[in-house]
Scaffold this motif. Sequence first.
Motif, PDB file in Angstrom:
ATOM      1  N   ALA A  93       0.907  -1.420  -0.428  1.00 51.88           N
ATOM      2  CA  ALA A  93       0.135  -0.200  -0.082  1.00 51.88           C
ATOM      3  C   ALA A  93       0.461   0.699  -0.218  1.00 51.88           C
ATOM      4  O   ALA A  93       0.580   2.298  -0.750  1.00 51.88           O
ATOM      5  N   ARG A  94       1.968   1.164   0.570  1.00 45.35           N
ATOM      6  CA  ARG A  94       3.297   2.580  -0.081  1.00 45.35           C
ATOM      7  C   ARG A  94       3.477   2.832  -0.744  1.00 45.35           C
ATOM      8  O   ARG A  94       4.203   3.315  -1.052  1.00 45.35           O
ATOM      9  N   SER A  95       3.178   1.484  -2.012  1.00 48.17           N
ATOM     10  CA  SER A  95       3.687   1.874  -3.597  1.00 48.17           C
ATOM     11  C   SER A  95       2.439   2.739  -4.185  1.00 48.17           C
ATOM     12  O   SER A  95       1.941   2.661  -4.248  1.00 48.17           O
ATOM     13  N   PRO A  96       3.874   3.529  -5.195  1.00 45.29           N
ATOM     14  CA  PRO A  96       2.653   4.804  -5.607  1.00 45.29           C
ATOM     15  C   PRO A  96       2.156   3.869  -6.799  1.00 45.29           C
ATOM     16  O   PRO A  96       1.075   4.768  -7.175  1.00 45.29           O
ATOM     17  N   LYS A  97       2.507   2.633  -6.841  1.00 48.17           N
ATOM     18  CA  LYS A  97       1.587   2.068  -7.884  1.00 48.17           C
ATOM     19  C   LYS A  97       0.208   1.502  -7.386  1.00 48.17           C
ATOM     20  O   LYS A  97      -1.116   1.112  -7.784  1.00 48.17           O
ATOM     21  N   HIS A  98      -0.042   1.884  -5.675  1.00 51.62           N
ATOM     22  CA  HIS A  98      -1.505   1.535  -5.622  1.00 51.62           C
ATOM     23  C   HIS A  98      -2.693   2.092  -5.582  1.00 51.62           C
ATOM     24  O   HIS A  98      -2.227   3.321  -5.717  1.00 51.62           O
ATOM     25  N   ASP A  99      -3.517   1.375  -5.822  1.00 51.59           N
ATOM     26  CA  ASP A  99      -4.789   2.124  -6.243  1.00 51.59           C
ATOM     27  C   ASP A  99      -6.453   1.786  -5.517  1.00 51.59           C
ATOM     28  O   ASP A  99      -6.798   0.865  -5.611  1.00 51.59           O
ATOM     29  N   PRO A 100      -5.810   2.577  -5.031  1.00 44.81           N
ATOM     30  CA  PRO A 100      -7.589   2.502  -3.727  1.00 44.81           C
ATOM     31  C   PRO A 100      -9.019   1.650  -4.445  1.00 44.81           C
ATOM     32  O   PRO A 100     -10.072   2.351  -3.478  1.00 44.81           O
ATOM     33  N   SER A 101      -8.743   2.644  -5.662  1.00 40.32           N
ATOM     34  CA  SER A 101     -10.219   2.559  -6.412  1.00 40.32           C
ATOM     35  C   SER A 101     -10.934   1.807  -6.908  1.00 40.32           C
ATOM     36  O   SER A 101     -11.584   1.056  -7.255  1.00 40.32           O
ATOM     37  N   LEU A 102      -9.732   0.317  -7.191  1.00 37.79           N
ATOM     38  CA  LEU A 102      -9.795  -0.909  -7.291  1.00 37.79           C
ATOM     39  C   LEU A 102     -10.774  -1.437  -6.201  1.00 37.79           C
ATOM     40  O   LEU A 102     -10.726  -1.690  -5.351  1.00 37.79           O
TER      41      LEU A 102
END
Length: 223
Positions: free
Chosen positions: A99-108
């Motif tokens: 979740a700390r990755s810039p690529k984490h997409d919380p909208s998925l």
Amino acid sequence: MRWYDDACGAALALELVGERWALLVMRELMFGPRRFGQIRAHLPGVSANVLTQRLEGLEAHGVLRRTVLAPPASVPVYELTPWGYEAEPILQTMGRWAARSPKHDPSLPLSPASTMLSLRTMLDTTRAGDMRAGIAFRFPDDAFVADLADGRLAIRRGERDDAEVIFTGGTMALIRVFYGKRPIAGEALTVDGDPGTAARFIDLFALPPKVESAAAQSGQRDF
């Protein structure tokens, strides 16, 4: 089949659960037995054939087992073995780290089980302090009860009508409220019970900071 020929425990762990979908199958079973169709419904990208293979593989490794629910249900289900349940901290640590990755997409999309595991992972235990509360979550196809006490959040699948707060709606609406701090009034989410307890409970959850301050320029997505 050995993949790595390596005595490291991490290498063996990857041989046991490292195939695609395996850990997500375990995630869906973290709150109790599920039928084949229930597992597949919350892993929409997996085919029936691949899911069958993963279930068979995890069963062969002793991570899960096939059983039949007691009457009157009497339907075949899959459930984690006691050793399989011990993997929850692995899922939590991986989830918090990723979740700390810039690529984490919380909208998925998130399944109900994934949402509950997320709450158990992202709880701010320091802020929780001595707060005690019984919370119910009602999703369109699942329901959970959470008991907060002593800085720990125990969650089980089931119903509870006398909970201090009851959240009813979809997982993504709940995620936007809990992590995106969106106003409840603007989401397809209803809250019954004590408003103060609800607000204080929501305030206990937050996603961890990204690994770099320039995450927004590196593909970070918001709610």
